[in-house]
Design an enzyme around this catalytic site. Sequence first.
Site, PDB file in Angstrom:
ATOM      1  N   ASP A 128       5.319   0.383  -6.303  1.00 14.53           N
ATOM      2  CA  ASP A 128       5.125   0.440  -5.050  1.00 14.53           C
ATOM      3  C   ASP A 128       6.181  -0.160  -4.051  1.00 14.53           C
ATOM      4  O   ASP A 128       6.958  -0.867  -4.645  1.00 14.53           O
ATOM      5  CB  ASP A 128       3.598  -0.225  -4.909  1.00 14.53           C
ATOM      6  CG  ASP A 128       3.144   0.246  -3.455  1.00 14.53           C
ATOM      7  OD1 ASP A 128       3.539   1.151  -2.748  1.00 14.53           O
ATOM      8  OD2 ASP A 128       1.618  -0.001  -3.267  1.00 14.53           O
ATOM      9  N   ASP A 131       4.209  -5.693  -1.771  1.00 10.44           N
ATOM     10  CA  ASP A 131       3.130  -6.477  -2.477  1.00 10.44           C
ATOM     11  C   ASP A 131       3.091  -7.314  -1.279  1.00 10.44           C
ATOM     12  O   ASP A 131       3.700  -8.394  -1.214  1.00 10.44           O
ATOM     13  CB  ASP A 131       3.808  -7.066  -3.737  1.00 10.44           C
ATOM     14  CG  ASP A 131       2.395  -8.093  -4.244  1.00 10.44           C
ATOM     15  OD1 ASP A 131       1.536  -8.417  -3.414  1.00 10.44           O
ATOM     16  OD2 ASP A 131       2.683  -8.687  -5.453  1.00 10.44           O
ATOM     17  N   ASP A 132       1.819  -7.075  -0.633  1.00  8.23           N
ATOM     18  CA  ASP A 132       1.509  -7.912   0.675  1.00  8.23           C
ATOM     19  C   ASP A 132       0.435  -8.798   0.177  1.00  8.23           C
ATOM     20  O   ASP A 132       0.722  -9.986  -0.174  1.00  8.23           O
ATOM     21  CB  ASP A 132       1.262  -6.910   1.850  1.00  8.23           C
ATOM     22  CG  ASP A 132       0.737  -7.614   2.986  1.00  8.23           C
ATOM     23  OD1 ASP A 132       1.170  -8.797   3.163  1.00  8.23           O
ATOM     24  OD2 ASP A 132       0.098  -6.966   3.850  1.00  8.23           O
ATOM     25  N   THR A 133      -0.858  -8.213   0.395  1.00  9.24           N
ATOM     26  CA  THR A 133      -2.043  -9.203   0.035  1.00  9.24           C
ATOM     27  C   THR A 133      -2.103  -9.093  -1.498  1.00  9.24           C
ATOM     28  O   THR A 133      -3.010  -9.701  -2.205  1.00  9.24           O
ATOM     29  CB  THR A 133      -3.323  -8.633   0.784  1.00  9.24           C
ATOM     30  OG1 THR A 133      -3.515  -7.436   0.104  1.00  9.24           O
ATOM     31  CG2 THR A 133      -3.080  -8.786   2.426  1.00  9.24           C
ATOM     32  N   ARG A 134      -1.353  -8.123  -1.987  1.00 12.15           N
ATOM     33  CA  ARG A 134      -1.540  -7.925  -3.511  1.00 12.15           C
ATOM     34  C   ARG A 134      -2.988  -7.043  -3.822  1.00 12.15           C
ATOM     35  O   ARG A 134      -2.970  -6.579  -5.137  1.00 12.15           O
ATOM     36  CB  ARG A 134      -1.633  -9.110  -4.390  1.00 12.15           C
ATOM     37  CG  ARG A 134      -1.103  -9.044  -5.672  1.00 12.15           C
ATOM     38  CD  ARG A 134      -0.784 -10.231  -6.479  1.00 12.15           C
ATOM     39  NE  ARG A 134       0.671 -10.558  -6.175  1.00 12.15           N
ATOM     40  CZ  ARG A 134       1.373 -11.452  -6.604  1.00 12.15           C
ATOM     41  NH1 ARG A 134       0.646 -12.433  -7.273  1.00 12.15           N
ATOM     42  NH2 ARG A 134       2.722 -11.521  -6.123  1.00 12.15           N
ATOM     43  N   THR A 136      -3.736  -3.797  -3.114  1.00 14.23           N
ATOM     44  CA  THR A 136      -3.476  -2.381  -4.081  1.00 14.23           C
ATOM     45  C   THR A 136      -3.174  -2.503  -5.350  1.00 14.23           C
ATOM     46  O   THR A 136      -3.295  -1.688  -6.234  1.00 14.23           O
ATOM     47  CB  THR A 136      -2.421  -1.983  -3.042  1.00 14.23           C
ATOM     48  OG1 THR A 136      -2.979  -1.737  -1.642  1.00 14.23           O
ATOM     49  CG2 THR A 136      -2.070  -0.264  -3.439  1.00 14.23           C
ATOM     50  N   PRO A 206      12.624   3.088   5.865  1.00 12.74           N
ATOM     51  CA  PRO A 206      13.481   4.075   6.606  1.00 12.74           C
ATOM     52  C   PRO A 206      12.589   5.529   6.361  1.00 12.74           C
ATOM     53  O   PRO A 206      12.764   6.343   7.416  1.00 12.74           O
ATOM     54  CB  PRO A 206      14.723   4.381   5.676  1.00 12.74           C
ATOM     55  CG  PRO A 206      14.458   3.592   4.318  1.00 12.74           C
ATOM     56  CD  PRO A 206      13.503   2.712   4.662  1.00 12.74           C
ATOM     57  N   TRP A 207      11.782   5.966   5.294  1.00 15.56           N
ATOM     58  CA  TRP A 207      11.067   7.161   5.424  1.00 15.56           C
ATOM     59  C   TRP A 207       9.905   6.971   6.280  1.00 15.56           C
ATOM     60  O   TRP A 207       9.404   8.054   6.691  1.00 15.56           O
ATOM     61  CB  TRP A 207      10.307   7.264   3.922  1.00 15.56           C
ATOM     62  CG  TRP A 207       9.788   6.017   3.374  1.00 15.56           C
ATOM     63  CD1 TRP A 207       8.274   5.656   3.688  1.00 15.56           C
ATOM     64  CD2 TRP A 207      10.173   5.106   2.372  1.00 15.56           C
ATOM     65  NE1 TRP A 207       8.306   4.537   2.893  1.00 15.56           N
ATOM     66  CE2 TRP A 207       9.273   4.144   2.090  1.00 15.56           C
ATOM     67  CE3 TRP A 207      11.352   4.958   1.766  1.00 15.56           C
ATOM     68  CZ2 TRP A 207       9.560   3.221   1.196  1.00 15.56           C
ATOM     69  CZ3 TRP A 207      11.644   3.927   0.774  1.00 15.56           C
ATOM     70  CH2 TRP A 207      10.664   3.129   0.577  1.00 15.56           C
TER      71      TRP A 207
HETATM   72  P1  5GP Z   1      -1.541  -4.938  -0.019  1.00 16.77           P
HETATM   73  O1  5GP Z   1      -1.838  -5.749   0.963  1.00 16.77           O
HETATM   74  O2  5GP Z   1      -2.408  -4.184  -0.807  1.00 16.77           O
HETATM   75  O3  5GP Z   1      -0.447  -5.570  -0.981  1.00 16.77           O
HETATM   76  O4  5GP Z   1      -0.349  -3.622   0.504  1.00 16.77           O
HETATM   77  C1  5GP Z   1      -0.975  -2.635   0.907  1.00 16.77           C
HETATM   78  C2  5GP Z   1      -0.208  -1.555   1.475  1.00 16.77           C
HETATM   79  O5  5GP Z   1       0.084  -1.873   2.690  1.00 16.77           O
HETATM   80  C3  5GP Z   1       1.305  -1.304   0.876  1.00 16.77           C
HETATM   81  O6  5GP Z   1       1.195  -0.627  -0.333  1.00 16.77           O
HETATM   82  C4  5GP Z   1       2.017  -0.775   1.934  1.00 16.77           C
HETATM   83  O7  5GP Z   1       1.767   0.415   1.975  1.00 16.77           O
HETATM   84  C5  5GP Z   1       1.367  -1.416   3.304  1.00 16.77           C
HETATM   85  N1  5GP Z   1       1.951  -2.481   3.749  1.00 16.77           N
HETATM   86  C6  5GP Z   1       1.825  -3.965   3.622  1.00 16.77           C
HETATM   87  N2  5GP Z   1       2.727  -4.645   4.147  1.00 16.77           N
HETATM   88  C7  5GP Z   1       3.631  -3.777   4.739  1.00 16.77           C
HETATM   89  C8  5GP Z   1       4.986  -4.011   5.492  1.00 16.77           C
HETATM   90  O8  5GP Z   1       5.610  -4.813   5.836  1.00 16.77           O
HETATM   91  N3  5GP Z   1       5.617  -2.838   6.080  1.00 16.77           N
HETATM   92  C9  5GP Z   1       5.047  -1.578   5.529  1.00 16.77           C
HETATM   93  N4  5GP Z   1       5.714  -0.474   5.658  1.00 16.77           N
HETATM   94  N5  5GP Z   1       4.100  -1.267   4.730  1.00 16.77           N
HETATM   95  C10 5GP Z   1       3.310  -2.418   4.308  1.00 16.77           C
END
Ligand code: 5GP
Length: 226
Positions: A128, A131-134, A136, A206-207
């Site tokens: 992916d 990894d933001d909140t983890r 996903t 970029p995408w």
């Molecule tokens: P999670 O919170 O589950 O780790 O992240 C969920 C999804 O949110 C990521 O796969 C991504 O698509 C989107 N996301 C989270 N933080 C960002 C960010 O800083 N930039 C972008 N473009 N997407 C993000």
Amino acid sequence: MSGNPIAEDPEIEATKMYISYNNVHELCQKSSVLIKKFKPDLMIAIGGGGFIPARILRSFLKEPGKPNVRIMAIILSLYEDLDSVSTTAETTGLKVIRNQWIDYNNDSSSKVADNNFSLVGKRILIVDEVDDTRTTLHYALNELMKDAQKQCKERGISYESSNTEFGIFVLHDKIKPKKVQLPERLMSSGNYICAKRVPDVWIAYPWESTDIASHTERAIEQGNDI
Ligand code: 5GP
């Protein structure tokens, strides 16, 4: 996954971290050294954000005389679960929706007669972009492990003896408290690979851009080109 919940407000725009295509390419190349040690048989890209990194990575993993590492796609969306009062992966107040999953019963490249695709015995790299909140990654790993365990059971073998191994690759890991944890075994084995750890700001890939020239200019200004 992908998506930008933040409106195009100039003040918010200024706080974003812009990443160029060249930078994505470089991050994949740099990480491919560690990923080669994991020796993936298969990449499962989480769409849309994991698609381009997985494809770039495949070029760096290519070994002469051997087939490309196969890429499969799953598509997930993350929603705020306003009904949630609980606290596990499905309970963090965030809910993961499956938009697309692996069709195990319809593998056109399968060499076995039943056309089934199996995770059993494979080294599987989940890819992916961030990894933001983890939430996903946790969801994808858990669900894919459940699939592999079910397939082991169908073959009459134990998951532990099946040599099925999962790894994770992300371009960016945000330095912040995570809502859920990944298994300690995966984290301590070196099979969690992030190209770069970054502060908790919104990353503009970029995408997602509709003006790639100014996007790249901002990435260069911020030192996020090569
Ligand atoms: P999670 O919170 O589950 O780790 O992240 C969920 C999804 O949110 C990521 O796969 C991504 O698509 C989107 N996301 C989270 N933080 C960002 C960010 O800083 N930039 C972008 N473009 N997407 C993000």
